[in-house]
Motif scaffolding. Structure first.
Motif, short mmCIF file in Angstrom:
data_model
loop_
_atom_site.label_atom_id
_atom_site.label_comp_id
_atom_site.label_asym_id
_atom_site.label_seq_id
_atom_site.Cartn_x
_atom_site.Cartn_y
_atom_site.Cartn_z
N PRO A 92 0.71 -1.22 -0.08
CA PRO A 92 0.02 0.01 0.00
C PRO A 92 0.82 1.22 -0.03
O PRO A 92 2.02 1.05 0.55
CB PRO A 92 -0.68 0.10 1.36
CG PRO A 92 -0.81 -1.38 1.54
CD PRO A 92 0.61 -2.12 1.14
N ARG A 147 1.63 5.26 0.89
CA ARG A 147 1.23 6.33 1.56
C ARG A 147 1.49 7.41 1.18
O ARG A 147 2.65 7.80 0.49
CB ARG A 147 2.19 6.23 2.93
CG ARG A 147 1.26 5.77 4.16
CD ARG A 147 2.31 5.50 5.34
NE ARG A 147 3.01 6.78 5.50
CZ ARG A 147 4.08 6.50 6.61
NH1 ARG A 147 4.32 5.51 6.99
NH2 ARG A 147 4.88 7.56 6.61
N ARG A 207 -7.48 4.89 2.98
CA ARG A 207 -7.65 4.90 4.33
C ARG A 207 -6.94 6.07 4.88
O ARG A 207 -5.77 6.41 4.56
CB ARG A 207 -7.43 3.49 5.15
CG ARG A 207 -8.13 2.55 4.60
CD ARG A 207 -8.10 1.32 5.39
NE ARG A 207 -8.64 -0.11 4.71
CZ ARG A 207 -9.79 -0.25 4.44
NH1 ARG A 207 -10.80 0.66 4.84
NH2 ARG A 207 -10.15 -1.48 4.06
N PHE A 229 -4.41 8.01 7.35
CA PHE A 229 -3.34 7.24 8.02
C PHE A 229 -2.50 8.36 9.18
O PHE A 229 -1.27 8.18 9.22
CB PHE A 229 -2.49 6.89 6.77
CG PHE A 229 -1.42 5.75 7.22
CD1 PHE A 229 -1.77 4.48 7.37
CD2 PHE A 229 0.06 6.16 7.49
CE1 PHE A 229 -0.81 3.59 7.77
CE2 PHE A 229 0.96 5.25 7.86
CZ PHE A 229 0.69 4.04 8.20
N GLN A 235 -1.80 12.29 6.10
CA GLN A 235 -1.61 11.03 5.37
C GLN A 235 -2.67 10.16 4.95
O GLN A 235 -3.42 10.15 5.75
CB GLN A 235 -0.18 10.18 5.94
CG GLN A 235 0.89 10.93 6.34
CD GLN A 235 2.05 10.92 5.38
OE1 GLN A 235 2.16 9.65 4.63
NE2 GLN A 235 2.75 12.06 5.05
N VAL A 236 -2.60 9.68 3.75
CA VAL A 236 -3.49 8.68 3.87
C VAL A 236 -2.79 7.20 3.05
O VAL A 236 -1.85 7.25 2.55
CB VAL A 236 -4.85 8.90 2.44
CG1 VAL A 236 -5.61 9.87 3.14
CG2 VAL A 236 -4.15 9.27 1.19
N ARG A 237 -3.42 6.29 3.24
CA ARG A 237 -2.87 4.95 2.57
C ARG A 237 -3.84 4.58 1.31
O ARG A 237 -5.02 4.20 1.83
CB ARG A 237 -2.99 3.93 3.69
CG ARG A 237 -1.85 3.00 3.71
CD ARG A 237 -1.63 2.30 5.08
NE ARG A 237 -2.29 1.22 5.00
CZ ARG A 237 -2.02 -0.14 5.38
NH1 ARG A 237 -0.92 -0.30 5.77
NH2 ARG A 237 -2.59 -1.03 5.43
N GLU A 258 -4.79 1.31 -0.65
CA GLU A 258 -4.58 -0.09 -0.68
C GLU A 258 -5.19 -0.67 -2.18
O GLU A 258 -4.63 -1.71 -2.20
CB GLU A 258 -5.74 -0.49 0.62
CG GLU A 258 -4.95 0.17 1.83
CD GLU A 258 -5.69 -0.12 3.03
OE1 GLU A 258 -6.94 -1.01 2.82
OE2 GLU A 258 -5.14 -0.08 4.15
#
Ligand code: ADP
Ligand code: MG
Length: 607
Positions: free
Chosen positions: A469, A471, A497, A499, A503-505, A507
């Motif tokens: 994934p 970031r 998602r 994070f 930040q977001v992840r 996936e």
């Protein structure tokens, strides 16, 4: 100086020639404007929704000399907006006047209308907002022992009170348009209104980088823009990391009558609309077709026709040259000598852009420019050096003929003649012969067009889980575009998602026919979604996603693909219903050079 309060508070050195704000102690009292002045004021609607309310309130804070402003939203601002500042405050004796129409502390002499240096001057905003909401104004000037407040419902005073708070002002606005159902109807979803508010705050910050601004939604902080010493620094908070690697600065020459300072992205970063170009004059965020167009023209030949540059430009002009009294929301202003100004600006940007390195490289690779935010933008590398000469690449793959033997042939259709592939150039353009003409095909544009059409036809993308994934940091506006379009992004194949922090992840990403979108394309996609402004047709949004996914999932310039793969793409292109000669971003997919045109080049006219 008009009314005694200038528009650009701190850091006036950042821009030459801007009026300097006098100390808060010099604040003028609020007075009713004389009828003759009222008549000269451009009338119209100031309150359109949460974003315009936030704009008026934050501008009031700036006029009051605030260094820090906090915006709080509930329900995207539809339920509640509260703007708090550390500015000069309003004395108890003037609270009533503050919410009255045509009462202002910023304009004392009607002649001042000709040289406004504050953001407000009509004394209208608070009254107009109070009229259509439940408003509470709490304020404490430096010399008061406590704060005092006034509350209004639909413009009627319902309460006066004393409160505790630090020096400064808070204006709280609840239930916008609660008493005007007809206008309530035009409000949009909380998430969409919030995107608008963030865009507004962003514009104000880029006009006033020295103002610390934050936006909270309920208990979440959705944006924090710290006080920045330089516009370059502020821009990195607004535009994000891709911008940073591509940015360069422009400045007017010393001693010129107009001052400007801008930070712009090289063509590797662009948008589908002009909203990424943020202009301000003397600290006021404005829109100007003429100036935006000048910025765009500076990029001519460096961006496809349908793409727009991104960046912020602050102008400082003698207030006497700027008429801000032409538009109810003051977003449009009239500038004396705007044409020449536009010309100067265009030339300066062009020089900085062309003088900088690697411009033409974008065609071939998306390699980020290594120059950091501190870059001078004056590095001189000639453009021709960037467009490398035609010579075999180490891999020997840059330019090649298709395998010997019969050239792969794409059968014709009723509308399109058959086409034989001869070879490829630069891993980008394919050379073909068709119906006696020479045809050049852009492999990226062709692939993008096909993916886009299929995507729109089938409406559904695959989803590819990422083993690793990715970031990514998102800017506040990108985050809110994500919040607004979660469903759409999910059904397009993105799993995103939170994070922590900004930040977001990522996936999973959209995939289609064995190709997948890059997770890194997400921020740019979100920018484009946010730029959409007020999409009335949901289809518009879906199309945007399709276009963006298609762009990022398509065969890229520089990808080594086989003649067979291109053949399949072209066959699909031939089957599509659409005219098929433009990629979704509007660039041509194939260019046809007629035999007679070639003959002309070789002076074989008439053969
Ligand atoms: P304008 O900004 O055109 O003067 P407004 O209705 O926005 O009109 O505000 C009326 C007056 O209230 C202003 O002139 C100013 O004196 C005062 N005021 C409004 N907001 C603030 C604030 N945040 N801090 C200090 N004074 C304020
Ligand atoms: Mg105002």
């Amino acid at each position: 100086m008009a009314g005694g309060v200038a528009s650009t508070p701190r850091g006036p050195a950042a821009i030459r020639g801007l009026p300097v704000r006098p100390p808060a102690a010099a604040r003028a009292p609020i007075r009713r404007l004389p009828p003759a002045t009222i008549e000269r004021i451009a009338a119209g609607e100031v309150v359109e929704g949460p974003a315009s309310i936030v704009k008026e309130l934050v501008e009031n804070s700036i006029d009051a000399g605030a260094t820090e402003v906090e915006v709080l939203l509930e329900g995207g601002g539809l339920e509640r907006i509260a703007v708090s500042d550390d500015g000069a405050g309003i004395p108890l004796t003037e609270l009533d006047l503050a919410v009255q129409r045509h009462a202002t502390s910023k304009l004392s002499d009607p002649a001042d209308l000709a040289r406004i240096s504050s953001l407000g001057f009509r004394g209208e905003a608070l009254a107009a907002i109070a009229q259509v909401s439940r408003l509470r104004l709490v304020s404490r000037p430096p010399d008061a022992a406590s704060a005092h407040g006034i509350a209004l419902d639909g413009g009627r005073v319902v309460e006066r009170f004393e409160a505790g708070r630090a020096v400064g002002t808070t204006v709280e606005v609840r239930d916008v348009f609660y008493n005007t159902p007809a206008r309530r109807k035009f409000l949009r979803s909380p998430a969409a209104e919030q995107v608008d508010v963030l865009a507004t705050v962003e514009r104000i910050y880029l006009a006033h980088p020295d103002l610390a601004l934050s936006v909270r939604s309920g208990s979440d902080e959705v944006a924090r823009y710290p006080r920045a010493a330089k516009l370059e620094e502020a821009a990195t908070w607004v535009y994000g990391p891709d911008f940073v690697t591509a940015q360069f600065s422009v400045r007017s020459a010393a001693g010129e009558p107009v001052g400007f300072h801008g930070v712009l992205a090289r063509p590797t970063v662009s948008r589908g609309t002009s909203v990424g170009i943020q202009l301000s004059v003397n600290g006021r965020a404005i829109v100007s077709r003429t100036l935006s167009q000048a910025v765009r023209t500076a990029y001519q030949d460096y961006l496809p026709r349908t793409r727009f540059p991104v960046g912020a430009i602050r102008l400082s002009l003698d207030p006497a040259r700027v008429d801000v009294n032409v538009h109810p929301t003051k977003r449009e202003v009239r500038i004396q000598g705007e044409r020449e100004l536009a010309d100067t600006l265009r030339r300066a940007i062009r020089i900085a852009l062309v003088g900088g390195s690697q411009v033409a490289d974008l065609v071939r690779s998306r390699r980020p420019v290594t120059e950091g935010p501190q870059g001078t933008g004056r590095e001189r590398a000639p453009l021709v050096a960037a467009a490398r000469p035609l010579r075999p690449a180490p891999s020997g793959q840059q330019t090649r003929l298709v395998e010997p033997g019969p050239a792969p042939r794409i059968a014709g259709t009723g509308r399109h003649p058959a086409l034989s592939l001869l070879g490829s150039l630069f891993r980008l353009y394919w050379v073909a012969e068709s119906d006696g003409d020479l045809v050049l095909v852009d492999q990226h544009a062709a692939s993008e067009r096909v993916l886009y059409d299929e995507l729109r036809a089938t409406g559904r993308l695959g989803r590819q889980e990422l083993m690793d994934p990715v970031r990514l940091p998102l800017t506040p506006r990108q985050r809110s575009a994500w919040a607004t379009n979660q469903e759409l992004l999910r059904s397009a194949g993105f799993t995103i998602r939170p994070f922590g922090g900004d930040q977001v992840r990522v996936e999973s990403v959209p995939s289609y026919r064995g190709r997948r979108a890059e997770a890194r394309s997400l921020p740019a996609l979100l920018d484009e979604l946010a730029d959409g402004g007020r999409p009335t047709v949901p289809e518009g949004l879906a199309e945007r996603v399709a276009a963006s996914v298609a762009c990022h999932a398509a065969v890229r310039a520089g990808d080594a693909i086989s003649a067979e793969e291109l053949g399949r793409i072209l066959e699909a292109l031939y089957r599509t219903e659409s005219p098929a000669y433009a990629c979704p971003h509007g660039r041509p997919v194939l260019v046809r050079l007629s035999r007679s045109r070639l003959d002309g080049w070789f002076l074989r006219r008439g053969t």
